[in-house]
Every structure is written in C-alpha cells, then in structure tokens.
Design a protein around this motif. Structure first.
Motif, PDB file in Angstrom:
ATOM      1  N   ALA A 206      11.092  27.880   3.608  1.00 40.90           N
ATOM      2  CA  ALA A 206       9.818  27.296   3.152  1.00 40.90           C
ATOM      3  C   ALA A 206       9.798  25.792   3.388  1.00 40.90           C
ATOM      4  O   ALA A 206       8.792  25.240   3.876  1.00 40.90           O
ATOM      5  N   GLN A 207      10.897  25.121   3.075  1.00 38.20           N
ATOM      6  CA  GLN A 207      10.956  23.678   3.265  1.00 38.20           C
ATOM      7  C   GLN A 207      10.894  23.304   4.736  1.00 38.20           C
ATOM      8  O   GLN A 207      10.236  22.319   5.115  1.00 38.20           O
ATOM      9  N   ALA A 208      11.580  24.091   5.584  1.00 37.25           N
ATOM     10  CA  ALA A 208      11.572  23.810   7.024  1.00 37.25           C
ATOM     11  C   ALA A 208      10.177  24.020   7.612  1.00 37.25           C
ATOM     12  O   ALA A 208       9.718  23.220   8.441  1.00 37.25           O
ATOM     13  N   VAL A 209       9.498  25.090   7.178  1.00 36.36           N
ATOM     14  CA  VAL A 209       8.144  25.358   7.655  1.00 36.36           C
ATOM     15  C   VAL A 209       7.197  24.239   7.195  1.00 36.36           C
ATOM     16  O   VAL A 209       6.376  23.737   7.986  1.00 36.36           O
ATOM     17  N   LYS A 210       7.313  23.862   5.946  1.00 33.59           N
ATOM     18  CA  LYS A 210       6.471  22.771   5.419  1.00 33.59           C
ATOM     19  C   LYS A 210       6.658  21.504   6.248  1.00 33.59           C
ATOM     20  O   LYS A 210       5.671  20.869   6.687  1.00 33.59           O
ATOM     21  N   ALA A 211       7.905  21.109   6.481  1.00 37.02           N
ATOM     22  CA  ALA A 211       8.187  19.881   7.228  1.00 37.02           C
ATOM     23  C   ALA A 211       7.633  19.962   8.653  1.00 37.02           C
ATOM     24  O   ALA A 211       7.034  19.000   9.154  1.00 37.02           O
ATOM     25  N   TYR A 212       7.829  21.114   9.291  1.00 40.91           N
ATOM     26  CA  TYR A 212       7.351  21.273  10.668  1.00 40.91           C
ATOM     27  C   TYR A 212       5.832  21.164  10.732  1.00 40.91           C
ATOM     28  O   TYR A 212       5.278  20.483  11.610  1.00 40.91           O
ATOM     29  N   LEU A 213       5.146  21.817   9.815  1.00 40.43           N
ATOM     30  CA  LEU A 213       3.678  21.819   9.840  1.00 40.43           C
ATOM     31  C   LEU A 213       3.101  20.437   9.568  1.00 40.43           C
ATOM     32  O   LEU A 213       2.079  20.049  10.147  1.00 40.43           O
ATOM     33  N   LEU A 214       3.752  19.690   8.704  1.00 48.10           N
ATOM     34  CA  LEU A 214       3.288  18.337   8.420  1.00 48.10           C
ATOM     35  C   LEU A 214       3.496  17.416   9.625  1.00 48.10           C
ATOM     36  O   LEU A 214       2.722  16.483   9.853  1.00 48.10           O
ATOM     37  N   GLN A 215       4.541  17.730  10.418  1.00 47.44           N
ATOM     38  CA  GLN A 215       4.810  16.941  11.627  1.00 47.44           C
ATOM     39  C   GLN A 215       3.996  17.413  12.825  1.00 47.44           C
ATOM     40  O   GLN A 215       3.853  16.685  13.813  1.00 47.44           O
ATOM     41  N   HIS A 216       3.463  18.628  12.758  1.00 48.00           N
ATOM     42  CA  HIS A 216       2.691  19.210  13.864  1.00 48.00           C
ATOM     43  C   HIS A 216       1.366  19.741  13.316  1.00 48.00           C
ATOM     44  O   HIS A 216       1.173  20.959  13.153  1.00 48.00           O
ATOM     45  N   PRO A 217       0.436  18.853  13.019  1.00 49.77           N
ATOM     46  CA  PRO A 217      -0.813  19.248  12.350  1.00 49.77           C
ATOM     47  C   PRO A 217      -1.733  20.147  13.169  1.00 49.77           C
ATOM     48  O   PRO A 217      -2.654  20.740  12.608  1.00 49.77           O
ATOM     49  N   ASP A 218      -1.481  20.267  14.480  1.00 49.71           N
ATOM     50  CA  ASP A 218      -2.347  21.096  15.318  1.00 49.71           C
ATOM     51  C   ASP A 218      -1.947  22.574  15.332  1.00 49.71           C
ATOM     52  O   ASP A 218      -2.673  23.405  15.881  1.00 49.71           O
ATOM     53  N   VAL A 219      -0.780  22.903  14.773  1.00 43.35           N
ATOM     54  CA  VAL A 219      -0.318  24.299  14.771  1.00 43.35           C
ATOM     55  C   VAL A 219      -1.254  25.155  13.926  1.00 43.35           C
ATOM     56  O   VAL A 219      -1.619  24.783  12.807  1.00 43.35           O
ATOM     57  N   GLY A 220      -1.620  26.328  14.471  1.00 43.70           N
ATOM     58  CA  GLY A 220      -2.529  27.218  13.752  1.00 43.70           C
ATOM     59  C   GLY A 220      -1.925  28.558  13.395  1.00 43.70           C
ATOM     60  O   GLY A 220      -2.510  29.327  12.619  1.00 43.70           O
TER      61      GLY A 220
END
Length: 324
Positions: A206-220
């Motif tokens: 969960a933490q890794a996914v959160k960090a990745y999504l915050l760094q890659h805002p275009d991911v859908g």
C-alpha cells in the motif's frame, strides 16, 4: 461342482492379480506449489487433493511440497523438487518459476525417468525445454496482454504493474504482457518491482503504491499479481487520495475480490483456474503411472479469462466452493 470350483478359483486369482497390479503401480505423486497460506495456491492444492482421492483409492498418494516464504523462491523450489526425487516420487508436478535456478532440478527428474508435468508457470516452452509431458496452466504473457487491452478498451492507457515477486518468470511475463497490450492500443505501461518480502505484506505494498501514484499523477490503472496485492493496491490508492480516479485490475480471486468487483472498487481480475491446474496435472500423471495414458495436447490451457461486473455473479458460486 468341479466347474464351480474352477470358476471360483479363477475369480480369486483375477482379484489377487488385480490387487497386486494396483499395489505395484500405485502412484506416489509429488506436487511442488506455493505457500500453504497463499490464497491462490490453497485453491491449486485443493484441486490436487481432490484428484488425489482417486490416487488414494488406487493405493497411491499425493504429497504437497511448498516453501515457507518467497524470499529465495527459485533455490527453495529447486530443493523441493530434489526432495521429491529423493523420497521416491513416481511422478512430479512443478511450476518453472525461476528457470535458471530450477531447470537443473527439473532435468534431474527427467534424467531419472520420472514423469514430469510443468504447471502454472513456464508455459509449453518450459515443458519442451525440459522434456516434460505437458504444461497445464494459463499463458501468463497472454494474460498480461489481455489486462493491458482491457484497460485500454475502457480508455485507461497509462498503467503500472506491481511486481512483488521480481525474478519469477510468470510474473515478469504478466507485467511485460500488460505493457505490450496497452502499447498496442496507443498507451504506455510501467513495472514497479518490489522486494519479494513485500508479497502479501499489505502495509508495504500500500505504501509503495501510494508513493508511486503521487510521483506519477498521470497513471490511471494499477495491475496486481495476486489477491492480497489487489486489496493492498486499493488501500494505497485510498491513501493517495485517488479513489475513483485510478482503476485496479488483478490476477486470481477470492470472495473479497469478487465483492470488490461487484461494488466497483476493483475493475476486473484475470482468472487462470488454479483448481484445474492442480486437478488436471495430478490426474494426468496418475493415468500415466498406472496405465501408461498420455494426453497428446501438450499445452493444456486453463486461462486466461477475465472476470468483471458482467460475469461476477456467475463466478461467485465456484469461489464459495473453493474451486475458483
């Protein structure tokens, strides 16, 4: 009277020969699979054990061998294969998760003239390379492609595959397939590799996914490789404040996953019918050991199939029975 005695003697002789044959050819089948508490592998194990009811009826046995964790997957699995050989296996089933670590052990099986089936991971290419009888399972690359295409069909074209078992050939194939599938439809895909210790670790994923999504805002879209990871990714999306903006697809399912799909929390999952993988592999090997039976179709595919809102209700019954 003499004729009756002769008939009776003949029947007794036939029964004795039959029992002797059953005992002589009773199969000791060893099945190498995942951890006992892994939700997907518990279904595969149930399939193997259900097929084992026939094996036991014929005087044989089915023994399940699984690692305690996935930290050193290839080496540990190779040791389990060698353990099956040393314990006098008449037939062996195993996934070719990490070929460079496991292939020498599989070759030792074939060199010992022990019937071998590769299942779940490796595909028919592994069966061909190793001299196994069959491959039973899904095509992992095609499953990933199907996932990438499904996302793209719903206009989600920037994806990430969460790989919590880096180095495992089947998981690498899933992520590669997802990227190729979405690229073919004009999108792009990435893979987020995490340590193997993250597999099944809800907090870490969960933490890794959160960090990745915050760094890659275009991911859908987020694609995960197992039941627990799918739920963890959903939590990570919540923590990132992106509920409703990012869709989740996954591999395998249980009642929780299907309820997620019904509620719209998860978009879809890839079904590879793990129950059939265990059931068919054991059944085929039992027929080989006892009666010399073979299946000429070397690639026996149990997937991929997609479960989404359109067919989730029809799938629920199989999950409640422990077969899907």
């Amino acid at each position: 009277m003499k004729r009756m005695k002769l008939i009776g003697a003949a029947i007794l002789t036939t029964v004795a020969l039959s029992l002797g044959a059953s005992t002589a050819f009773a199969a000791k089948i060893f099945v190498v699979g995942g951890k006992p508490d892994d939700p997907f592998w518990s279904i595969v194990k149930r399939g193997a054990e259900d097929a084992g009811l026939v094996v036991k009826q014929q005087g044989g046995s089915v023994t399940w061998l699984g690692p305690q964790n996935y930290d050193n997957l290839g080496v540990d699995a190779a040791e389990l294969i060698r353990q099956a050989i040393s314990q006098g296996a008449d037939a062996i089933v195993g996934p070719d998760w990490v070929p460079e670590a496991m292939d020498p052990a599989f070759k030792a099986v074939v060199d010992a003239k022990i019937p071998l089936i590769i299942y779940n991971a490796g595909g028919v290419a592994a069966a061909d390379r190793l001299g196994a009888m069959n491959y039973v399972g899904s095509d992992d690359y095609k499953a990933g492609v199907a996932a990438g295409e499904y996302f793209a069909k719903h206009d989600i074209k920037n994806l990430v595959c969460i790989n919590t078992l880096p180095g495992a050939a089947n998981i690498e194939a899933h992520c590669r397939g997802m990227t190729d599938g979405v690229k073919a439809k004009g999108g792009k895909g990435d893979t987020l590799p995490l340590p193997a210790t993250s597999f099944g670790n809800s907090t870490a994923v969960a933490q890794a996914v959160k960090a990745y999504l915050l760094q890659h805002p275009d991911v859908g879209g987020v694609y995960t490789i197992g039941n627990v990871d799918a739920n963890s990714a959903i939590n990570g999306i919540m923590q990132a404040g992106k509920v409703g903006k990012i869709k989740v697809g996954g591999v395998n399912m249980d009642e929780t996953i299907l309820n997620n799909i019904k509620s719209g929390t998860q978009m879809f999952t890839i079904d590879q019918q793990g129950y059939l993988q265990g059931y068919l592999a054991v059944s085929i090997l039992n027929g080989k050991v006892n009666n010399g039976l073979t299946v000429p179709t070397r690639e026996i595919l149990t997937g991929p199939g997609i479960v989404d809102a359109s067919n989730v209700d029809a799938t629920m019954a199989g999950v409640k029975n422990g077969a899907r």
